[in-house]
Design a protein around this motif. Sequence first.
Motif, mmCIF file in Angstrom:
data_model
loop_
_atom_site.group_PDB
_atom_site.id
_atom_site.type_symbol
_atom_site.label_atom_id
_atom_site.label_comp_id
_atom_site.label_asym_id
_atom_site.label_seq_id
_atom_site.Cartn_x
_atom_site.Cartn_y
_atom_site.Cartn_z
ATOM 1 N N LYS A 80 2.429 -12.559 -1.254
ATOM 2 C CA LYS A 80 2.433 -12.116 0.141
ATOM 3 C C LYS A 80 2.642 -10.604 0.245
ATOM 4 O O LYS A 80 1.998 -9.939 1.051
ATOM 5 C CB LYS A 80 3.514 -12.843 0.946
ATOM 6 C CG LYS A 80 3.275 -14.323 1.085
ATOM 7 C CD LYS A 80 2.032 -14.625 1.872
ATOM 8 C CE LYS A 80 1.844 -16.126 1.993
ATOM 9 N NZ LYS A 80 0.621 -16.487 2.665
ATOM 10 N N CYS A 81 3.526 -10.065 -0.591
ATOM 11 C CA CYS A 81 3.753 -8.614 -0.570
ATOM 12 C C CYS A 81 2.493 -7.867 -1.000
ATOM 13 O O CYS A 81 2.137 -6.837 -0.414
ATOM 14 C CB CYS A 81 4.926 -8.246 -1.477
ATOM 15 S SG CYS A 81 6.528 -8.719 -0.808
ATOM 16 N N ALA A 83 -0.581 -8.954 -0.635
ATOM 17 C CA ALA A 83 -1.549 -9.076 0.463
ATOM 18 C C ALA A 83 -1.205 -8.103 1.587
ATOM 19 O O ALA A 83 -2.103 -7.482 2.172
ATOM 20 C CB ALA A 83 -1.577 -10.510 0.992
ATOM 21 N N ILE A 84 0.082 -7.946 1.878
ATOM 22 C CA ILE A 84 0.499 -7.009 2.923
ATOM 23 C C ILE A 84 0.149 -5.582 2.523
ATOM 24 O O ILE A 84 -0.366 -4.807 3.332
ATOM 25 C CB ILE A 84 2.008 -7.159 3.208
ATOM 26 C CG1 ILE A 84 2.266 -8.466 3.944
ATOM 27 C CG2 ILE A 84 2.538 -5.989 4.020
ATOM 28 C CD1 ILE A 84 3.732 -8.820 4.074
ATOM 29 N N GLU A 85 0.405 -5.226 1.271
ATOM 30 C CA GLU A 85 0.073 -3.872 0.815
ATOM 31 C C GLU A 85 -1.432 -3.632 0.871
ATOM 32 O O GLU A 85 -1.882 -2.542 1.239
ATOM 33 C CB GLU A 85 0.594 -3.665 -0.603
ATOM 34 C CG GLU A 85 2.105 -3.529 -0.680
ATOM 35 C CD GLU A 85 2.617 -3.424 -2.102
ATOM 36 O OE1 GLU A 85 1.789 -3.424 -3.044
ATOM 37 O OE2 GLU A 85 3.844 -3.341 -2.270
ATOM 38 N N LYS A 86 -2.213 -4.656 0.534
ATOM 39 C CA LYS A 86 -3.678 -4.529 0.591
ATOM 40 C C LYS A 86 -4.137 -4.305 2.032
ATOM 41 O O LYS A 86 -4.976 -3.438 2.291
ATOM 42 C CB LYS A 86 -4.320 -5.792 0.013
ATOM 43 C CG LYS A 86 -5.823 -5.747 -0.026
ATOM 44 C CD LYS A 86 -6.378 -7.028 -0.612
ATOM 45 C CE LYS A 86 -7.889 -7.047 -0.561
ATOM 46 N NZ LYS A 86 -8.428 -8.312 -1.058
ATOM 47 N N LYS A 87 -3.581 -5.073 2.964
ATOM 48 C CA LYS A 87 -3.948 -4.919 4.371
ATOM 49 C C LYS A 87 -3.501 -3.558 4.911
ATOM 50 O O LYS A 87 -4.210 -2.945 5.705
ATOM 51 C CB LYS A 87 -3.324 -6.034 5.218
ATOM 52 C CG LYS A 87 -3.908 -7.397 4.950
ATOM 53 C CD LYS A 87 -5.344 -7.476 5.375
ATOM 54 C CE LYS A 87 -5.884 -8.869 5.165
ATOM 55 N NZ LYS A 87 -7.282 -8.979 5.539
ATOM 56 N N GLN A 88 -2.337 -3.071 4.470
ATOM 57 C CA GLN A 88 -1.889 -1.757 4.921
ATOM 58 C C GLN A 88 -2.802 -0.659 4.390
ATOM 59 O O GLN A 88 -3.110 0.302 5.099
ATOM 60 C CB GLN A 88 -0.441 -1.516 4.495
ATOM 61 C CG GLN A 88 0.567 -2.292 5.318
ATOM 62 C CD GLN A 88 1.985 -2.091 4.844
ATOM 63 O OE1 GLN A 88 2.236 -1.648 3.734
ATOM 64 N NE2 GLN A 88 2.939 -2.442 5.706
ATOM 65 N N GLU A 90 -5.973 -1.064 3.687
ATOM 66 C CA GLU A 90 -7.210 -1.211 4.464
ATOM 67 C C GLU A 90 -7.042 -0.606 5.852
ATOM 68 O O GLU A 90 -7.956 0.059 6.359
ATOM 69 C CB GLU A 90 -7.558 -2.690 4.564
ATOM 70 C CG GLU A 90 -8.870 -2.979 5.240
ATOM 71 C CD GLU A 90 -9.181 -4.465 5.282
ATOM 72 O OE1 GLU A 90 -9.964 -4.849 6.162
ATOM 73 O OE2 GLU A 90 -8.651 -5.217 4.460
ATOM 74 N N LEU A 91 -5.878 -0.817 6.459
ATOM 75 C CA LEU A 91 -5.598 -0.234 7.768
ATOM 76 C C LEU A 91 -5.610 1.288 7.697
ATOM 77 O O LEU A 91 -6.180 1.953 8.562
ATOM 78 C CB LEU A 91 -4.250 -0.731 8.292
ATOM 79 C CG LEU A 91 -3.790 -0.140 9.625
ATOM 80 C CD1 LEU A 91 -4.726 -0.564 10.745
ATOM 81 C CD2 LEU A 91 -2.367 -0.553 9.917
ATOM 82 N N SER A 93 -7.242 3.130 5.583
ATOM 83 C CA SER A 93 -8.642 3.537 5.406
ATOM 84 C C SER A 93 -9.397 3.480 6.733
ATOM 85 O O SER A 93 -10.162 4.393 7.061
ATOM 86 C CB SER A 93 -9.304 2.627 4.376
ATOM 87 O OG SER A 93 -10.681 2.881 4.299
#
Length: 169
Positions: A80-81, A83-88, A90-91, A93
């Motif tokens: 989960k951490c 995935a959160i770092e990946k989404k952050q 992406e955000l 970018s």
Amino acid sequence: MNNRSNLAYDNRIHSAYSSTAAHPAPHTLPQSSPNVRIKVSKKARSAAQRRANVLGIIRILFVMSCAFVILCRGVMLTDKCAAIEKKQAELGSLIATNEKLQFEIDRSLDLDHVEKIARNDLGMHPVEKYQTVYINLEQVDYVEHVAKNEFSPASRIADFFTGLVEYLD
């Protein structure tokens, strides 16, 4: 027969039987000699050993399952951490791309830039003085009285029949 004795055990038995009036013995021991051996059958011993082995295995399995649950929770938290770092990322970018596009929009709306594109890319030239035409848009407000408004019953009846004839045609 070997004569094995435990002096501490013997003393405890002796003190339990010797103190009668002041302190009664908590448990009364049977009148037997200290050299009595209890014989346990092989079946009972093997059953007890199997029971002890099964309980040991159950305890080990319980500890392993607790460790497995703790490890699974750790793995899920790590996933989960990540995935959160990946989404952050992406955000971040997308925010950078959005700012870049907003800058391009602001730059394209600049009048100097629009004039530059009109001249260079579209081949347009500024308006010459002889091409300018001025139109006088000043008008006077006025009202024209076109028809006389009559409210007589005869004119209403005539209008009704005129409308009926026009409708039938």
